[in-house]
Design an enzyme around this catalytic site. Structure first.
Site, PDB file in Angstrom:
ATOM      1  N   ALA A 142      25.153  33.789  25.323  1.00 59.27           N
ATOM      2  CA  ALA A 142      23.769  33.501  25.671  1.00 59.27           C
ATOM      3  C   ALA A 142      22.838  33.658  24.470  1.00 59.27           C
ATOM      4  O   ALA A 142      22.018  32.785  24.177  1.00 59.27           O
ATOM      5  CB  ALA A 142      23.325  34.418  26.806  1.00 59.27           C
ATOM      6  N   GLU A 193      32.468  30.979  17.050  1.00 61.27           N
ATOM      7  CA  GLU A 193      32.785  31.334  18.440  1.00 61.27           C
ATOM      8  C   GLU A 193      34.171  30.827  18.795  1.00 61.27           C
ATOM      9  O   GLU A 193      34.410  29.617  18.788  1.00 61.27           O
ATOM     10  CB  GLU A 193      31.741  30.733  19.397  1.00 61.27           C
ATOM     11  CG  GLU A 193      32.067  30.899  20.868  1.00 61.27           C
ATOM     12  CD  GLU A 193      32.322  32.338  21.273  1.00 61.27           C
ATOM     13  OE1 GLU A 193      33.408  32.622  21.807  1.00 61.27           O
ATOM     14  OE2 GLU A 193      31.430  33.186  21.041  1.00 61.27           O
ATOM     15  N   GLN A 229      26.857  35.075  33.104  1.00 63.18           N
ATOM     16  CA  GLN A 229      27.325  36.361  33.614  1.00 63.18           C
ATOM     17  C   GLN A 229      26.399  36.990  34.662  1.00 63.18           C
ATOM     18  O   GLN A 229      26.875  37.701  35.558  1.00 63.18           O
ATOM     19  CB  GLN A 229      27.578  37.320  32.456  1.00 63.18           C
ATOM     20  CG  GLN A 229      28.711  36.852  31.553  1.00 63.18           C
ATOM     21  CD  GLN A 229      29.008  37.813  30.415  1.00 63.18           C
ATOM     22  OE1 GLN A 229      28.813  39.014  30.529  1.00 63.18           O
ATOM     23  NE2 GLN A 229      29.471  37.259  29.305  1.00 63.18           N
ATOM     24  N   CYS A 267      23.379  45.021  31.771  1.00 64.04           N
ATOM     25  CA  CYS A 267      22.770  45.011  33.099  1.00 64.04           C
ATOM     26  C   CYS A 267      22.994  46.346  33.797  1.00 64.04           C
ATOM     27  O   CYS A 267      23.885  46.491  34.640  1.00 64.04           O
ATOM     28  CB  CYS A 267      23.284  43.867  33.954  1.00 64.04           C
ATOM     29  SG  CYS A 267      22.260  43.655  35.431  1.00 64.04           S
ATOM     30  N   ASP A 303      23.539  41.885  23.240  1.00 65.45           N
ATOM     31  CA  ASP A 303      24.198  43.152  23.574  1.00 65.45           C
ATOM     32  C   ASP A 303      24.692  43.922  22.358  1.00 65.45           C
ATOM     33  O   ASP A 303      24.913  45.133  22.441  1.00 65.45           O
ATOM     34  CB  ASP A 303      25.387  42.886  24.503  1.00 65.45           C
ATOM     35  CG  ASP A 303      24.957  42.354  25.862  1.00 65.45           C
ATOM     36  OD1 ASP A 303      23.755  42.450  26.184  1.00 65.45           O
ATOM     37  OD2 ASP A 303      25.828  41.844  26.591  1.00 65.45           O
ATOM     38  N   LYS A 360      20.292  45.873  28.058  1.00 64.72           N
ATOM     39  CA  LYS A 360      21.158  44.783  27.606  1.00 64.72           C
ATOM     40  C   LYS A 360      21.339  43.776  28.747  1.00 64.72           C
ATOM     41  O   LYS A 360      22.263  43.877  29.554  1.00 64.72           O
ATOM     42  CB  LYS A 360      22.490  45.342  27.128  1.00 64.72           C
ATOM     43  CG  LYS A 360      22.353  46.242  25.888  1.00 64.72           C
ATOM     44  CD  LYS A 360      23.692  46.726  25.392  1.00 64.72           C
ATOM     45  CE  LYS A 360      23.535  47.669  24.201  1.00 64.72           C
ATOM     46  NZ  LYS A 360      22.955  47.037  23.015  1.00 64.72           N
ATOM     47  N   THR A 361      20.419  42.807  28.809  1.00 64.38           N
ATOM     48  CA  THR A 361      20.445  41.798  29.862  1.00 64.38           C
ATOM     49  C   THR A 361      20.259  40.411  29.258  1.00 64.38           C
ATOM     50  O   THR A 361      19.770  40.270  28.134  1.00 64.38           O
ATOM     51  CB  THR A 361      19.317  42.028  30.879  1.00 64.38           C
ATOM     52  OG1 THR A 361      18.042  41.816  30.232  1.00 64.38           O
ATOM     53  CG2 THR A 361      19.346  43.443  31.447  1.00 64.38           C
ATOM     54  N   ALA A 362      20.627  39.383  30.026  1.00 65.00           N
ATOM     55  CA  ALA A 362      20.410  38.007  29.569  1.00 65.00           C
ATOM     56  C   ALA A 362      18.917  37.730  29.406  1.00 65.00           C
ATOM     57  O   ALA A 362      18.509  36.965  28.525  1.00 65.00           O
ATOM     58  CB  ALA A 362      21.040  37.023  30.557  1.00 65.00           C
ATOM     59  N   ALA A 363      18.107  38.365  30.258  1.00 66.94           N
ATOM     60  CA  ALA A 363      16.661  38.186  30.146  1.00 66.94           C
ATOM     61  C   ALA A 363      16.149  38.721  28.817  1.00 66.94           C
ATOM     62  O   ALA A 363      15.217  38.154  28.221  1.00 66.94           O
ATOM     63  CB  ALA A 363      15.959  38.893  31.302  1.00 66.94           C
ATOM     64  N   CYS A 412      15.863  43.182  35.281  1.00 67.63           N
ATOM     65  CA  CYS A 412      17.021  43.511  36.108  1.00 67.63           C
ATOM     66  C   CYS A 412      16.655  43.244  37.564  1.00 67.63           C
ATOM     67  O   CYS A 412      16.030  44.088  38.211  1.00 67.63           O
ATOM     68  CB  CYS A 412      17.415  44.972  35.902  1.00 67.63           C
ATOM     69  SG  CYS A 412      18.956  45.410  36.735  1.00 67.63           S
TER      70      CYS A 412
END
Length: 527
Positions: free
Chosen positions: A129, A151, A159, A277, A413, A421-424, A456
């Site tokens: 992400a 990658e 996720q 998360c 992350d 540690k979130t995608a947001a 979250c």
């Protein structure tokens, strides 16, 4: 305009102006290199302004700034990279032309004594992400950038959707795309794994021994789920009633277990921070309990939540609403209770607990258990010169630039910032890093800062969410006015956001460089 050809492919000149560009193009030059840092003297035209005007005339443009009298190896590498990729003939300029001549001579002598090494403007380690969002944000601002993304995976996952898979709301295939589908078309995708960083030499070492060189590095290789840190877990996960929403192949097993569960002991665990998360461990509990409540079997289930932490959630404003659901579902909270071993066949979990007598071990029987594995920085990050004492990449929390290497950034992350540690968080960090990378490429300091934002969405029941949004120090950072969504209370609108709106925002917004509601904040505006 005083142009001095050094050979048929390369010429130098003093400072040029916008009015000179048509004549430069008319003389047959195909590209321009600016060797001056911006703001070197009062009234100097910015490189970005020259770039835009040059590109309108069909001229390619590179900014490889160097300080007069203090040319570094990195400056020479940047000049060599520009010479290697730009069409010829090329015109380079600085204040007088002397710096451009020196840089050309140094890069030419280097190329004669060693094989020509391609140097990318930006190398991004990690195509998750954070990496894809950063690449997209960079290309949105400068489509001409030479970007490489390292990658190895052929698959890309949404996720945040795995909690919903475990709850039977999403099918797992909904959360997966091929990596090729999300990789920006204008980047160079290096299908390999990074194995080390060599920041003093501006290169990344690959697992096959190859090297990738850069002018600026963006490191976002994610976090390692350490399944082996808990004895017995790796052998039993995915069977014997042992599951986890932290895996694409495991979340459907959570759904099956919960659906079939009619009574007994259900344990839910949370390891020590940091984890990605931090609300996900209890989300699994709430959604399971809600299904059991609707099925009329919750009264026959002993629900236990074991967390290594001392509180239910790290931001106190959201705890009262969560406690209402803990009490509604009759869940028993066990604080400072860390899972340290598991025997799936015997259905016994061992916890290390703190109490008034010290620390001891307690065995708990279970019929099902949802386990969240301990999480650490990837091995090659922890052993690298970029790592902080925590093992994560050491960055300035505001600019996300490395504290020791000014041409290295990290986000997502794997970085050491104290945000959730979130995608947001990665969605908010990516534009900040993009703006700051472009500034460094132009010889300027970072111009944007990050406030620690993370989100979250705490799924307390099917159809309602406590939308936790906060930044550094637990400061509440709501995205919506309180009359629309009060993040400290359960909301149906927040569920709509999680269930319907956020997945397309991820696939078609964040990964495409569309920075909806996450425009980077300028440092100057903060003072």
């Amino acid at each position: 305009m005083d142009i001095k050809p050094l050979n048929r492919d390369f010429a130098i000149s003093p400072q040029i102006d916008l009015a000179d560009l048509p004549a430069i193009a008319a003389q047959g030059y195909k590209a321009i290199i600016c060797n001056r840092p911006d703001n070197e003297e009062k009234g100097q035209i910015a490189a970005t302004e020259l770039r835009e005007a040059a590109e309108r005339l069909g001229l390619e443009f590179a900014h490889a700034p160097a300080v007069s009298g203090a040319i570094t190896d990195a400056n020479v590498e940047a000049m060599a990279s520009a010479l290697a990729r730009l069409p010829r003939p090329i015109l380079a300029f600085c204040r007088s032309g002397a710096r451009s001549t020196k840089l050309y001579d140094l890069s030419s002598s280097r190329s004669q004594s060693a094989p020509v090494v391609h140097i990318h403007d930006v190398v991004i380690v990690g195509g998750g992400a954070a990496g894809i969002a950063t690449a997209a944000s960079l290309l949105k601002r400068n489509p001409k950038l030479d970007i490489a993304v390292i990658e190895p995976s052929e698959e890309h996952y949404y996720q945040p959707g795995w909690t919903m898979v475990g709850a039977g709301v999403f099918e797992r295939e909904f959360t997966r795309r091929t990596e090729a589908q999300v990789m920006p078309s204008r980047v160079n995708w290096i299908r390999a794994a990074a194995s080390d960083f060599a920041p003093d030499e501006n290169k990344v070492i690959l697992s096959d021994g190859g090297e990738v060189r850069y002018r600026v590095l963006v490191a976002c290789p994610g976090i390692k789920l350490d399944w082996n840190a808990i004895p017995g877990l790796a052998d039993t996960i995915g069977k014997n009633g042992v599951t986890s929403n932290y895996g694409y192949d495991l979340a459907p097993y959570t759904n099956r277990l919960v659906k079939q569960f009619k009574g007994g002991r259900a344990l839910f665990t949370q390891p020590a921070m940091p984890i990605k998360c931090a609300g996900a461990p209890q989300k699994a509990m709430y959604l399971s309990c809600h299904r059991w409540e609707k099925a009329g079997v919750l009264k026959d289930i002993d629900v236990q939540f074991h967390t290594a932490g001392a509180v239910l959630f790290g931001v106190a404003a959201y705890v009262p609403a969560l406690m209402e659901y803990v009490e509604r579902y009759g869940a028993h909270l066990n604080f400072e209770s860390k899972l340290v071993a598991i025997d799936g066949a015997a259905k016994v979990a061992t916890f290390e607990r703190k109490d008034s007598d010290g620390t001891g071990r307690v065995e708990e029987r279970f019929d099902m258990i949802h386990v969240v594995p301990p999480q650490v920085a990837p091995d090659f990050v922890r052993t690298s010169s970029l790592a902080a004492a925590s093992g994560f990449i050491e960055v300035n929390e505001a600019t996300l630039r490395h504290v020791r290497y000014p041409n290295v950034f990290a986000l997502g992350d794997a970085c050491s910032a104290s945000n959730a540690k979130t995608a947001a968080a990665a969605r908010k960090q990516a534009p900040v890093v993009a703006v700051n990378v472009l500034a460094v490429l132009e010889g300027k300091p970072p111009t944007a800062d990050y406030d620690g934002y993370g989100s979250c969405p705490l799924t307390v029941e099917a159809g309602k969410i406590v939308l936790a949004e906060f930044g550094y120090g637990g400061k509440l950072l709501p995205s919506f006015p309180n009359w629309l969504i009060d993040g400290t209370r359960p909301s149906r609108l927040s569920w709509l956001l999680k269930d319907t709106i956020l997945p397309p925002v991820y696939w078609h917004g964040m990964l495409k460089g569309r920075e909806w509601m996450v425009a980077p904040h300028a440092i100057e505006a903060a003072h």
